[in-house]
Design an enzyme around this catalytic site. Structure first.
Site, short mmCIF file in Angstrom:
data_model
loop_
_atom_site.label_atom_id
_atom_site.label_comp_id
_atom_site.label_asym_id
_atom_site.label_seq_id
_atom_site.Cartn_x
_atom_site.Cartn_y
_atom_site.Cartn_z
N TYR A 56 26.60 -22.75 -15.91
CA TYR A 56 25.38 -21.93 -15.88
C TYR A 56 24.35 -22.53 -14.94
O TYR A 56 24.05 -23.72 -14.98
CB TYR A 56 24.77 -21.80 -17.29
CG TYR A 56 23.48 -21.02 -17.28
CD1 TYR A 56 23.48 -19.65 -17.05
CD2 TYR A 56 22.25 -21.65 -17.44
CE1 TYR A 56 22.31 -18.93 -17.01
CE2 TYR A 56 21.06 -20.94 -17.40
CZ TYR A 56 21.10 -19.57 -17.18
OH TYR A 56 19.93 -18.86 -17.11
N GLY A 63 20.28 -15.58 -17.07
CA GLY A 63 19.87 -14.75 -18.20
C GLY A 63 21.02 -13.89 -18.68
O GLY A 63 22.13 -14.36 -18.92
#
Length: 515
Positions: A56, A63
């Site tokens: 990530y 998001g």
């Protein structure tokens, strides 16, 4: 003028350094430990970026779009795009000191070595601060989770040479032109860097730090004006005795009572109960309980300062690079700890303003002022005196009550319900900033009324510290008793006298340092 050079290392920063950079335009310098930590963390990010597994913020979207794995050829574009898309603020530009605090605090986290940003990006952040270039950041755009996204994105946009910024001359120009004029090369963001530049609580923290400094001065100022009002009302200083406050040992209460007692030392106006046309056994709550109310606010400041100090030592980002080489997602960007204390401070400030206004109203009411003319007017009936000055003060108090409604109890979901609980800390900070300005004005009106009332007590000698305050206020161009005059300039000058610390300085010249 630069106060000094602030050195940024890996261990966070101090409130004093934040204010030096934000308001004093101190220079910023990265120390060797920070540069080493930045380089070491970057090696970890580069290694992860080379692996096929998604990480990530390094090789994924953001998001609710974090499920997409981004190929290496699109990652630079990904980082540019997150900054451009998140720089979506609207409304008026926020103040220069807020933006400088925001930028400096983001640099503080970057320098911790937990973000994976390259050393050259951190150096560019320092260069922009040192050049006096201030990105244009807008009033609206932050929900306080994931941090102050839009405000920080506008700052990151400037590092890329895009968007608008204010130069050291105060003129807003394209950021690319300003960077070029100062010999600063725009950054080309790489994996994780765009995210790392905008994922923190730096705006709300910066405003908290500055509000704490301003409120400390205003709480001391309010103790002084409470003492002046007590004198003007011929009240008693016996309620300020330290042995009374020792049996209810709140430290803020004791500090406020001690401040008032020191201001009143040597007063010839206190303790005239027996000479009153309407004898009193006790002063009204707004006078007698001044240390209890101001003291509760002082203790609230103490808790807020503790939270601020913890945040100043923190590295707030998502994901973060840990010392063992892991890169882990987390929720440390959530603004709840900061948002709560911002709201607490607005509540305390509103109550301090409220009790100051009650003392002012008492000074102006001939039925409760113990011999003072109505509204402290020169010729009551022909003159209205300070009648409408109290209206203005009351309007400010009413506004303070509205500003005390907590922002942090609200939450509005965003990012397709991925960010489904937010702190609203930026909003809490913005309304506190307005509350601090209003509190200064409220205290200034009490000062204006109390000093005039003391001067109307002919034949009685105020305390030396009180006289010093009156003399300094008159030297600043604020008029004393007399016929009606255009009041707005006097009130503005009294506000500046309080806001800039001249009231505290004048009194401390007699009393020594106050709490």
């Amino acid at each position: 003028m630069n106060m000094h050079t602030v050195v940024v290392g890996t261990a966070g920063t101090t409130a004093e350094d934040v204010i030096a950079v934000a308001r004093g335009r101190a220079k910023v310098q990265l120390d060797g430990s920070a540069l080493d930590a930045l380089a070491a963390a970057r090696e970890i990010v580069d290694a992860l970026a080379a692996k096929p597994e998604p990480v990530y913020g390094v090789s994924t979207g953001f998001g609710a779009l974090a499920t997409r794995h981004i190929s290496p050829d699109l990652r630079a574009q990904l980082q540019r795009n997150i900054v451009r898309s998140h720089a979506a603020g609207m409304g008026p530009a926020v103040e220069r000191d807020v933006v400088r605090a925001l930028m400096f605090l983001r640099l503080k986290t970057v320098a911790s070595g937990h973000t994976g940003v390259r050393p050259e990006v951190a150096q560019t952040m320092a260069d922009v601060l040192n050049a006096g270039i201030t990105p244009v950041v807008h009033e609206f755009g932050s929900l306080g989770c994931s941090g102050d996204l839009a405000p920080l994105s506008h700052c990151a946009l400037t590092l890329m040479g895009e968007g608008d910024a204010e130069g050291p001359d105060g003129v807003v120009r394209p950021a690319g032109e300003l960077l070029a004029a100062h010999g600063i090369v725009p950054v080309e963001l790489r994996e994780k860097e765009g995210l790392a530049l905008l994922n923190g609580t730096d705006g709300m923290l910066g405003m908290l730090v500055m509000a704490l400094a301003d409120l400390h001065r205003l709480y001391t100022s309010a103790d002084i004006t409470a003492a002046l009002s007590l004198e003007a009302l011929l009240g008693t200083a016996k309620v300020l005795a330290p042995e009374l406050h020792a049996i209810r040992p709140h430290p803020g209460q004791g500090a406020s009572a001690d401040n008032m007692l020191r201001v009143l030392a040597g007063s010839g106006l206190t303790g005239h109960f027996q000479e009153d046309a309407a004898p009193r056994v006790q002063d009204a709550y707004s006078v007698r309980c001044a240390p209890q109310v101001a003291g509760a606010g002082r203790d609230t400041l103490g808790y807020a300062r503790l939270v601020a100090d913890r945040e100043l030592a923190a590295a707030v980002d998502n994901p973060v690079v840990l010392a063992d080489g892991r890169v882990e997602s987390n929720g440390n960007f959530h603004g709840a700890p900061v948002a709560y204390v911002l709201d607490f401070l607005a509540i305390a400030a509103a109550d301090l303003g409220s009790i100051a206004e009650r003392r002012t109203d008492r000074l102006l009411d001939k039925n409760r002022s113990h011999g003072l003319p109505p509204f402290l007017a020169g010729d009551p009936g022909v003159d209205s005196g300070l009648m409408i000055a109290q209206y203005t003060q009351a309007a400010l108090v009413s506004e303070m009550k509205r500003l005390a409604v907590p922002a942090s109890v609200d939450s509005i979901p965003s990012s397709a319900m991925q960010e489904d609980h937010v702190s609203m800390g930026w909003s809490a900070a913005r309304k506190l900033r307005t509350a601090v300005d209003n509190l200064s004005r409220i205290i200034a009106v009490e000062l204006y009324a109390a000093t005039r009332a003391i001067e109307l007590r002919t034949g009685l000698t105020p305390a030396p510290a009180s006289q010093a305050a009156i003399d300094a206020l008159r030297a600043a161009g604020v008029a004393g008793p007399g016929p009606d005059r255009f009041l707005a300039p006097d009130l503005a000058a009294a506000d500046a006298f309080v806001r800039e610390g001249q009231l505290v300085a004048a009194v401390e010249a007699v009393t020594g340092p106050l709490a």
